[in-house]
Design a protein around this motif. Sequence first.
Motif, short mmCIF file in Angstrom:
data_model
loop_
_atom_site.label_atom_id
_atom_site.label_comp_id
_atom_site.label_asym_id
_atom_site.label_seq_id
_atom_site.Cartn_x
_atom_site.Cartn_y
_atom_site.Cartn_z
N ARG A 28 0.81 -1.23 0.00
CA ARG A 28 0.00 0.00 0.00
C ARG A 28 0.84 1.27 0.00
O ARG A 28 0.31 2.35 -0.19
CB ARG A 28 -0.93 -0.01 1.20
N SER A 29 2.14 1.19 0.25
CA SER A 29 2.94 2.41 0.24
C SER A 29 4.37 2.07 -0.10
O SER A 29 4.80 0.92 0.02
CB SER A 29 2.85 3.14 1.58
N GLU A 30 5.10 3.08 -0.53
CA GLU A 30 6.52 2.90 -0.83
C GLU A 30 7.26 4.17 -0.39
O GLU A 30 6.69 5.27 -0.42
CB GLU A 30 6.73 2.66 -2.32
N PRO A 31 8.51 4.04 0.03
CA PRO A 31 9.24 5.20 0.53
C PRO A 31 9.57 6.17 -0.59
O PRO A 31 9.71 5.80 -1.75
CB PRO A 31 10.52 4.61 1.14
N VAL A 32 9.67 7.44 -0.21
CA VAL A 32 9.97 8.51 -1.16
C VAL A 32 11.28 9.18 -0.76
O VAL A 32 11.50 9.44 0.43
CB VAL A 32 8.83 9.56 -1.15
N VAL A 33 12.14 9.47 -1.72
CA VAL A 33 13.42 10.13 -1.42
C VAL A 33 13.50 11.42 -2.23
O VAL A 33 13.36 11.42 -3.45
CB VAL A 33 14.61 9.22 -1.78
N VAL A 34 13.69 12.51 -1.53
CA VAL A 34 13.92 13.81 -2.19
C VAL A 34 15.40 14.15 -2.02
O VAL A 34 15.90 14.17 -0.90
CB VAL A 34 13.05 14.92 -1.57
N GLY A 35 16.10 14.37 -3.08
CA GLY A 35 17.53 14.65 -3.01
C GLY A 35 17.83 16.01 -2.39
O GLY A 35 16.93 16.77 -2.03
N GLU A 36 19.15 16.32 -2.29
CA GLU A 36 19.55 17.61 -1.72
C GLU A 36 19.08 18.75 -2.61
O GLU A 36 19.18 18.69 -3.83
CB GLU A 36 21.09 17.64 -1.63
N THR A 37 18.61 19.80 -1.98
CA THR A 37 18.13 20.96 -2.74
C THR A 37 18.24 22.21 -1.89
O THR A 37 18.20 22.15 -0.65
CB THR A 37 16.66 20.76 -3.16
N ARG A 38 18.39 23.37 -2.55
CA ARG A 38 18.41 24.64 -1.84
C ARG A 38 16.98 25.17 -1.63
O ARG A 38 16.77 26.17 -0.97
CB ARG A 38 19.19 25.69 -2.62
#
Lengths: 287, 574
Positions: A28-38
Amino acid sequence: MSMLKHFIISLCAVVAFAACEVIPEGERSEPVVVGETRRVVLLEEFTGVRCTNCPSAARIAHDLLAEYPDNLVVVGMHGTNTGTYGEPFEGEQDFRISEVNEYFLAVGGTPTQGYPCGMVNRAVSDNAIDPDGILLNYDVWATEVVRALLVPPVADLYIERVDDASLPDSVVKVAVSVESLEAIDHQVSLVVELVEDGIIGSQVDDGVTNPNYEHNHVLRTVVNGTWGESVTMPEVGQTSTPREFEITIRDPWVKDNCSVVAYIYNSETRGDVMQAAILPLGEASTH
Amino acid sequence: MKRFLTTLLCCVLLSALGTAQAQEGQGVTLSGSLQTDMLFPEVDTLIGTPDHYDANFLSNTFLDLTLSSQYVTAGARLELLNNPLPGFESAYAGAGIPHFYVTGRYKMVELTVGDFYEQFGSGFILRSYEDRPLAIDNALRGARLSVNPYKGIRIKALGGMQRKYWNFNSSNGFGFDYSKGAVMGADLELSFEEWIPQMMENDYRLLFGASYVSKYEPETDIYFGGVDGLQRLNLPEFVGAADFRINFSKGGWNVLAEYAYKANDPSFDNGYIYKPGSAVMLSASYSQRGMSFLVQAKRSDNMSFRSSRSQSGSAAFINNLPAFSMTHTYALAAMYPYATQPDGEWAFQAEARYNFKRGTPLGGKYGTNTRITASYIHSLDKEWIRGVGGVYQGTDGYTSKFFGFGDDMYYLDVNVEISKKLHRTFQFTAMYMYQIYNQTVVEGHMHESNFAGAKPGDLVKSNIAILELVYKPISKVGMRAEVQYLHTKQDRGQWVYALYELSLFHDLMIEISDMYNIDETKQHYYKASVAYSWGAHRVQVAYGRTRAGYNCSGGVCRYVPASKGLTVSYNVNF
């Protein structure tokens, strides 16, 4: 009878076509990764001390802050636009300020709009409560924050404490500067605000009044006018001359719990926040 | 304003033309209705109106036109809602022709293409309908096929996009925007008495019904946070629901049993949990000349079913859960109306009516009518489950014992009413009601009472007494008066209400009323109105204050903000 048989077959076809999808546990769900950002996203929530679902929304905002401590600014706004949600409890502080009413009306808020609701970068979204609106139910705040984080910033903001011995203890001075990361072809405005954390007071939470609720990110004042002031963006790669602001910490605000928030937005749309920044008054700079 | 009046004039002329056309025996007949409600608002901050209005003139106007012939019916509705009356959501504003259809019928088949309304059974899995005071119009735009292939067999199949305010724009002129979801369904009803003559002869009726509805909505990004970091939900694009019902009747007896099931449907309404929904209802009634009774029970659990999973408010509902609280018409009895809770409730309702015949000791010369009703609604017992990151999203949400009751009473209403004619010209109705209303659950917040003797709390407990008098000295003159009193120590305290109405010559009605809050605000909500009817036309002009509150019908409610000003209403059917 032949016609009856055809129609029953057609009916079965409709039912077969009208499928049903059951998602088993574990899928029902999967992890989300947001990379480095300013990029620093601004999440503004319309809230109230008598709004029973607002603490649930606040917990979502808190989870997002825990996930993206350097890339998210949360502002809790208390206004008088919708009935009695913001009525203070007897003997307690009134968090409501008139600027919040103007923000609410400007994004299409109506007296029947339920709380909590919020805005992410004051951007139009297909997830908005009204089609192509700005106000969001709290179930989509995480979605909209992630979407915004995936967009590189076109500008950056810096806030610095300025020490000025001539000012009384109750007044703080900050300097705000902007840096252009890309060419910007519209008018830009800057807003500077003061928020306060750690205010203990009553809050209705899922039907129960909690007298020891910790209110955070409470918008105390908008320093330079409801809609801020116009700024001239420098050339790409350049930083503007800092603008200084003096902020009076009024009673019963607690200076050590306060932070200065600044954001720049598109003056022409009165929305589309391009970048935000926050400086706790206990720190020297956002750099 | 000028454009509105011009359009209204055209509508009136059209209605006049339709009245001339609507004659029996014509091959094609034109019929329809025009309804317009207008408000010239005034600021009155003492009662909580906005401190300014964007427009000097607000109105809701609807023109329905229908062309009918033996085999084909076509219709359309024009809506003018550019500046709607107070309290409607901002997306409700707009103007255009959002509703049109063509229906063809031949022998056992009827096909509708365009916009249509439909209900399966009690509405647990499908009810599309229009309710203008509540701003509800969830019509489906697509096609519906109805077939009666044999006596006692009715089959329906339908599919379409659901209306959500004005989701028809320049890039989506016909409203077929698949990114916003679609609804499909089928329904079968079998009436056994049509096949078994002995049943019909002995006045037995047995109906079996089965329905299936599926909604399609493309997957979107829904994220949620937790101690394990951000997660993205895997959302079902197809959500199915089924309904089964049996209705048996014999003479005055009627028994209905209905069960509905909905598969996983994570949405804003349920906090994005994957628990299936269910509803079960059992209803029994008996009626004969002079008496009737009804008892019914319903358990609904996680049965909010919308065509848009992130929607809140009153829009985009595919289904409608029947109300188990009585809709009151007396002003103070309707002050705290209950709204059905889509996340689940146990509800019970009973009603008994008895007419003491004239000539009996309790009936007197003209007879006495009595009625007792009761409603009780309670929360479900829920044990919540935490999943990934310690949050509920993505889990089944909770477990709930079928017969388990939760901690919260939602609503209680017991009322006794007596109506009696004392003289050929005079009759009265007296009613007493005891009510408990969970303000925090129904309205989302509790009002912190601010008057001497107040005992604020989530539950507003009220005692209400009402007396209505009707006096009709001659056939062309009638008078009606109401006096009402509400006592409570919660919310804003006590209220009193009085009304006087005079009707003359069957056509003219004059009314004055006032509602006064005794304890907290001490404000008067006065109103005076004049209404005149001639033929199919009716016009009403009123001036006064309207209290902020909830307008409810069938368990669905809309918040109405306070307002003051001149209102003009006109409607005509032709």
